[in-house]
Design a protein around this motif. Structure first.
Motif, PDB file in Angstrom:
ATOM      1  N   LYS A 138      94.979  52.319 -50.936  1.00 58.50           N
ATOM      2  CA  LYS A 138      96.358  52.591 -51.351  1.00 58.50           C
ATOM      3  C   LYS A 138      97.202  51.317 -51.385  1.00 58.50           C
ATOM      4  O   LYS A 138      97.926  51.065 -52.344  1.00 58.50           O
ATOM      5  N   SER A 139      97.108  50.537 -50.317  1.00 55.95           N
ATOM      6  CA  SER A 139      97.985  49.362 -50.225  1.00 55.95           C
ATOM      7  C   SER A 139      97.589  48.293 -51.244  1.00 55.95           C
ATOM      8  O   SER A 139      98.451  47.665 -51.857  1.00 55.95           O
ATOM      9  N   VAL A 140      96.293  48.127 -51.452  1.00 52.34           N
ATOM     10  CA  VAL A 140      95.833  47.149 -52.451  1.00 52.34           C
ATOM     11  C   VAL A 140      96.231  47.630 -53.845  1.00 52.34           C
ATOM     12  O   VAL A 140      96.760  46.869 -54.669  1.00 52.34           O
TER      13      VAL A 140
HETATM   14  N1  LIG Z   1      88.612  46.959 -55.159  1.00 59.85           N
HETATM   15  C1  LIG Z   1      88.209  46.751 -53.904  1.00 59.85           C
HETATM   16  N2  LIG Z   1      87.008  46.221 -53.639  1.00 59.85           N
HETATM   17  C2  LIG Z   1      86.602  46.019 -52.382  1.00 59.85           C
HETATM   18  N3  LIG Z   1      87.331  46.310 -51.298  1.00 59.85           N
HETATM   19  C3  LIG Z   1      88.548  46.842 -51.482  1.00 59.85           C
HETATM   20  C4  LIG Z   1      89.061  47.093 -52.791  1.00 59.85           C
HETATM   21  N4  LIG Z   1      90.294  47.632 -52.666  1.00 59.85           N
HETATM   22  C5  LIG Z   1      90.526  47.711 -51.333  1.00 59.85           C
HETATM   23  N5  LIG Z   1      89.503  47.243 -50.618  1.00 59.85           N
HETATM   24  C6  LIG Z   1      89.384  47.159 -49.155  1.00 59.85           C
HETATM   25  O1  LIG Z   1      89.433  48.451 -48.596  1.00 59.85           O
HETATM   26  C7  LIG Z   1      90.152  48.446 -47.373  1.00 59.85           C
HETATM   27  C8  LIG Z   1      91.273  49.458 -47.423  1.00 59.85           C
HETATM   28  O2  LIG Z   1      92.228  49.070 -48.390  1.00 59.85           O
HETATM   29  P1  LIG Z   1      93.754  49.443 -48.219  1.00 59.85           P
HETATM   30  O3  LIG Z   1      94.426  49.145 -49.494  1.00 59.85           O
HETATM   31  O4  LIG Z   1      94.327  48.855 -46.985  1.00 59.85           O
HETATM   32  O5  LIG Z   1      93.605  51.030 -48.025  1.00 59.85           O
HETATM   33  P2  LIG Z   1      94.685  52.114 -47.535  1.00 59.85           P
HETATM   34  O6  LIG Z   1      96.031  51.562 -47.823  1.00 59.85           O
HETATM   35  O7  LIG Z   1      94.351  53.325 -48.327  1.00 59.85           O
HETATM   36  O8  LIG Z   1      94.453  52.318 -46.086  1.00 59.85           O
HETATM   37  C9  LIG Z   1      90.681  47.035 -47.172  1.00 59.85           C
HETATM   38  O9  LIG Z   1      89.838  46.357 -46.276  1.00 59.85           O
HETATM   39  C10 LIG Z   1      90.577  46.425 -48.555  1.00 59.85           C
HETATM   40  O10 LIG Z   1      90.356  45.045 -48.494  1.00 59.85           O
END
Ligand SMILES: Nc1ncnc2c1ncn2[C@@H]1O[C@H](COP(=O)(O)OP(=O)(O)O)[C@@H](O)[C@H]1O
Ligand SMILES: [Mg+2]
Length: 382
Positions: A138-140
């Motif tokens: 979500k955050s990414v």
């Molecule tokens: N496209 C991607 N490829 C590989 N890893 C990813 C990708 N998008 C996110 N991640 C990894 O997945 C994990 C969770 O991402 P995050 O955005 O923090 O999720 P949430 O906000 O849903 O908890 C993080 O460690 C991030 O680096």
């Protein structure tokens, strides 16, 4: 309930255009005076409801006395014999407004007050990013959407996850910088709660979650986003995960933050990571949404495929019953490394097409085009 429309200002023109043929047309002529007389001579029977939506001055008072609600549907002062549209109706989406009066399903997420004043585009669009399980990206995704969107429209990223403050962890991992958060905002100009993108080396602005130990209420978040819609064209909210019961539970982000703004037209992007349990949770949540009054047209789903997953192991779910399906993103080791290194703005053929699709759905007509982006589906057939 019988509801007629008489007029051709901004709002009633749109309402007339959207209604099915024959609906809402007064039984007599085009002349508002004649229509008012017809209402006067056809009183609303006791226990029934009847309304006229108009922006035409006429002798409406006798119609009102005959039991008709005469709603004034233009930004000018309501003349004698009419009443203004209630604030609740003005804050609705056009789709919800038409459903309320005619029980007809129309997908239109513009806000009634904006359409009425001719500023339907002036109010910024809102996109919530959420899921029902953690760690789905979500955050990414919120950052990546903000990064691409900001090339077409001024964009604000709001960190709506007070517990994790993930955006702060990304932009200021050592927490050494003085950055603006929603906690500093005390009403008034929403830029007080936002950091300019250039100070963070990204093309969009960011409002961080409150500092550790501090909280603001969800009502304050709602007020902040309402104020921000007047200053930015697009607001992306990185939300925590939500569950189906949250939507009926005051005090949760789903009930107090997401729900009121979705009734004002916000879109909701659900990220579902492939895997039996998380997909099952998502089905439970999405199928419960219609009871909350959220229009399925406002809900989008994106599937995330974990690194190394083969298509044969993917259980494809037909989301179109509850939402717009926006496609698949492929996680990769390379992307994971870039994220961990604090990078932004890289091209990723496994992610970019679906991002374009999400934006074209949330901001139609703003120049996003998924077909311009080549997809690298890594041996997958979609
Ligand atoms: N496209 C991607 N490829 C590989 N890893 C990813 C990708 N998008 C996110 N991640 C990894 O997945 C994990 C969770 O991402 P995050 O955005 O923090 O999720 P949430 O906000 O849903 O908890 C993080 O460690 C991030 O680096
Ligand atoms: Mg997060």
């Amino acid at each position: 309930m019988v509801v007629f429309v008489s007029g051709y200002g901004q709002l009633l023109t749109e309402v007339t255009r959207l209604l099915p043929a024959g609906t809402g047309i007064p039984p007599v002529g085009n002349d508002p005076g004649e229509q008012a007389r017809w209402l006067e001579h056809h009183p609303v029977p006791p226990g029934r409801h009847g309304a006229m939506l108009t922006d035409q001055p006429a002798l409406w008072q006798p119609a009102q006395q005959a039991g008709w609600r005469v709603y004034w549907c233009s930004p000018d002062q309501p003349p004698m014999g009419t009443e203004p549209l209630p604030g609740k109706a003005l804050a609705m989406t056009l789709g919800a407004f038409i459903r309320l009066f005619w029980d007809v399903d129309i997908a239109d997420t513009r806000v009634v007050a904006d359409v009425m004043t001719g500023h339907a585009r002036r109010s910024g669009s809102i996109l919530f990013v959420t899921s029902c399980t953690g760690g789905v990206g979500k955050s990414v995704t919120s950052r990546r959407l903000a990064e691409r969107a900001s090339r077409q429209v001024p964009t604000l990223l709001v960190d709506g996850n007070m517990l994790q403050s993930s955006q702060r962890s990304f932009f200021d991992p050592a927490r050494t910088r003085t950055l603006r958060t929603i906690y500093e905002w005390r009403g008034g100009n929403p830029t007080r709660g936002a950091n300019q993108g250039k100070t963070l080396h990204v093309p969009y602005d960011v409002c961080f979650a409150p500092p550790p130990g501090m909280t603001v209420t969800w009502d304050e978040y709602v007020e902040y986003v309402r104020a921000a819609r007047r200053a930015w064209g697009f607001i992306i909210i990185d939300l925590d995960r939500v569950s189906a019961v949250d939507f009926t539970r005051p005090g949760t982000a789903a009930h107090d933050f997401l729900l009121p703004l979705s009734h004002e037209g916000a879109h909701i992007l659900f990220i579902v990571k492939a895997g039996v349990q998380t997909q099952g949770d998502a089905v439970g949540l999405l199928s419960a949404l219609p009871q909350t009054g959220i229009d399925p047209q406002q809900v989008g789903v994106k599937d995330t495929i974990p690194e190394g997953m083969r298509q044969a192991d993917w259980k494809r779910i037909d989301w179109t019953r509850w939402a717009t399906w926006l496609g698949v993103e492929f996680q990769s080791h390379e992307a994971g490394m870039r994220i961990a290194a604090g990078e932004s703005g890289w091209n990723d053929p496994g992610l970019d097409r679906t991002r374009e699709k999400v934006l074209d759905w949330a901001l139609p007509g703003m120049g996003f085009d998924p077909d311009r982006v080549k997809e690298k589906a890594k041996g997958w057939k979609l």
